[in-house]
Motif scaffolding. Structure first.
Motif, mmCIF file in Angstrom:
data_model
loop_
_atom_site.group_PDB
_atom_site.id
_atom_site.type_symbol
_atom_site.label_atom_id
_atom_site.label_comp_id
_atom_site.label_asym_id
_atom_site.label_seq_id
_atom_site.Cartn_x
_atom_site.Cartn_y
_atom_site.Cartn_z
ATOM 1 N N PRO A 1 0.830 -1.209 0.000
ATOM 2 C CA PRO A 1 0.000 0.000 0.000
ATOM 3 C C PRO A 1 0.869 1.266 0.000
ATOM 4 C CG PRO A 1 -0.005 -1.018 2.164
ATOM 5 C CD PRO A 1 0.725 -1.964 1.259
ATOM 6 N N ASP A 2 0.296 2.353 -0.517
ATOM 7 C CA ASP A 2 1.005 3.636 -0.513
ATOM 8 C C ASP A 2 0.997 4.277 0.872
ATOM 9 O OD1 ASP A 2 1.683 4.064 -3.426
ATOM 10 O OD2 ASP A 2 -0.461 3.621 -3.558
ATOM 11 N N PHE A 3 -0.042 3.993 1.645
ATOM 12 C CA PHE A 3 -0.135 4.461 3.033
ATOM 13 C C PHE A 3 -0.689 3.306 3.866
ATOM 14 C CE2 PHE A 3 -1.409 7.844 0.087
ATOM 15 C CZ PHE A 3 -0.416 8.791 0.309
ATOM 16 N N GLY A 4 -0.372 3.300 5.161
ATOM 17 C CA GLY A 4 -0.883 2.248 6.038
ATOM 18 C C GLY A 4 -0.179 0.923 5.801
ATOM 19 N N ASP A 5 -0.830 -0.157 6.251
ATOM 20 C CA ASP A 5 -0.215 -1.486 6.251
ATOM 21 C C ASP A 5 -1.018 -2.460 5.399
ATOM 22 O OD1 ASP A 5 1.564 -0.537 8.327
ATOM 23 O OD2 ASP A 5 -0.088 -0.834 9.743
ATOM 24 N N ALA A 6 -0.321 -3.423 4.821
ATOM 25 C CA ALA A 6 -1.030 -4.497 4.118
ATOM 26 C C ALA A 6 -1.771 -5.364 5.129
ATOM 27 C CB ALA A 6 -0.037 -5.342 3.324
ATOM 28 N N VAL A 7 -2.897 -5.934 4.680
ATOM 29 C CA VAL A 7 -3.639 -6.881 5.517
ATOM 30 C C VAL A 7 -3.902 -8.142 4.705
ATOM 31 C CG1 VAL A 7 -4.738 -5.073 6.911
ATOM 32 C CG2 VAL A 7 -5.923 -5.976 4.877
ATOM 33 N N THR A 8 -4.220 -9.217 5.419
ATOM 34 C CA THR A 8 -4.481 -10.492 4.769
ATOM 35 C C THR A 8 -5.854 -10.496 4.096
ATOM 36 O OG1 THR A 8 -3.187 -11.528 6.520
ATOM 37 C CG2 THR A 8 -4.572 -12.987 5.161
ATOM 38 N N VAL A 9 -5.890 -10.961 2.837
ATOM 39 C CA VAL A 9 -7.160 -11.164 2.138
ATOM 40 C C VAL A 9 -7.407 -12.669 2.056
ATOM 41 C CG1 VAL A 9 -8.475 -10.765 0.015
ATOM 42 C CG2 VAL A 9 -6.783 -9.070 0.777
#
Lengths: 262, 262
Positions: free
Chosen positions: A206-214
């Protein structure tokens, strides 16, 4: 910190932020509307207000201060210079500081815009059976700069930023309906499914914040995001701007229901 | 004329208005969004845009032109100077002319605001079993200046204007729900019942438009009205303004569904 903060109201949470505490605000003071912040010199205020009007999905305006004011009727007693967890300071489109207090950066000609935030409808999403993955995983919501151009306004232009939440396939219809009822908090999603349709190459970055699991049975759903004005600042380079740090919002006293239309 | 015009689309209706035809637009080009118009000198545009943001029930902004432009993306090919049935010309808050064409009054510094109109949700109300009394009676919708003060913005201040429709008691809940889904067209009503609660003395004497019959089993229901900026012009006296004549709206090409949130 989320677990502790979730039980306090917006006033107490603001007091903690004023004392220097930081961190993402998703899940905090549940039931109370959260807001993005952007402050620009008065000379740029018309362009910013028009940019918001022309891009209402990304930039629904909840309040605009008079020049130099740091108060809002959305949270009596709050100080917009100190009561957010973290800010960003911009000069000519460049990030120059990321403090927890912008009193030292304040200018008497600043006009501050409070813009609706999708954290506001997360309680409604959760009640409808949608997991809020970034809260589950103790992360900041992932945000992406898309290839969709905003309608420009005066000197301001830029691309739409979106936040992403994975939604179980059998909850997609509910998630769309529930969020559509909050048009002042970005409303329904702008896209469901393939990130490439928005020009997003990799959900893991991501450009901002954190990746999350999909999860396997989940579809990524994208809502317009109030970081869009920051992207416009980066692209359009006004001489000065203050914003919140992405995901670290202003907690208002307004109840979520105030912005639910039906 | 309503009966004939109801079958034509917005483009054909605008062509008739451009040719000089007038009259209220309720019921015309059904399914297409109608809009209030107010144009002010660029020097007043920020105050007007801020006034609209601070009073979103009365002044939901659908589009804002750049200074001097008379076109809008809501109706490609339309000319905002000629394509409304009737206009009002204001100087220092005084009504000085009410022409069917404002080409001769146009100024290169005018910024034009198109604001949502409750005529837009009348098709949804009718489909839900609510009689649209002013259409039934071949009249203009009744509008009243209330005693509710708008939030001021810069030099602009004034009182909220409302439109009134009588609603059968067993249709009140439906009428509220259906209209709430159109926040860009004033959304749900601001009041149901006793007109005195809004400071309205006599329903038979509207400030704009025509009185309509309220049946025994009906309750007067009041929606915020896009004539509110005209009331602000009257109260705040900018040097110059152009508006539509109350009830004689701009017909856009946008479909009503575009503004229905769910």
């Amino acid at each position: 910190m989320t677990r502790t903060h979730a039980r306090v109201g917006p006033r107490a949470a603001r007091a903690r932020f004023r004392a220097g505490s930081g961190g993402p605000t998703a899940g905090l003071a549940p039931g109370h509307t959260q807001a993005n912040l952007i402050a620009v010199p008065a000379d740029w205020a018309y362009d910013m207000l028009l940019f918001c009007q022309r891009n209402p999905k990304a930039c629904p305006v909840l309040d605009v201060t008079d020049a130099g004011e740091w108060t809002t009727h959305l949270a009596p007693g709050a100080d917009l210079r100190t009561d957010l967890p973290r800010y960003r300071v911009w000069e000519h489109g460049e990030l120059v500081d990321e403090p927890t207090d912008v009193s030292g950066h304040w200018r008497p000609d600043l006009v501050t815009f409070l813009i609706g935030c999708s954290f506001t409808f997360e309680a409604a999403l959760a009640a409808a059976g949608v997991p809020i993955r970034h809260i589950e995983q103790g992360r900041n919501v992932p945000m992406y700069v898309t290839e969709r151009r905003c309608r420009p306004a005066g000197r301001l232009h830029g691309r739409m930023v979106v936040s992403m939440r994975p939604v179980p396939q059998d909850r997609i219809a509910t998630a769309i309906h529930e969020t559509a009822l909050y048009p002042a908090c970005h409303g329904g999603p702008v896209h469901c499914g393939d990130p490439a349709a928005l020009g997003i190459d990799d959900l893991a970055r991501p450009d901002f914040g954190d990746a999350v699991t999909v999860g396997r049975d989940e579809i990524p759903v994208f809502w317009a995001c109030g970081v869009t004005p920051q992207a416009a600042v980066m692209a359009s380079r006004p001489p000065f701007a203050l914003t919140h740090a992405p995901g670290q919002m202003f907690l208002t006293d307004a109840r979520d229901e105030h912005y639910r239309v039906a």
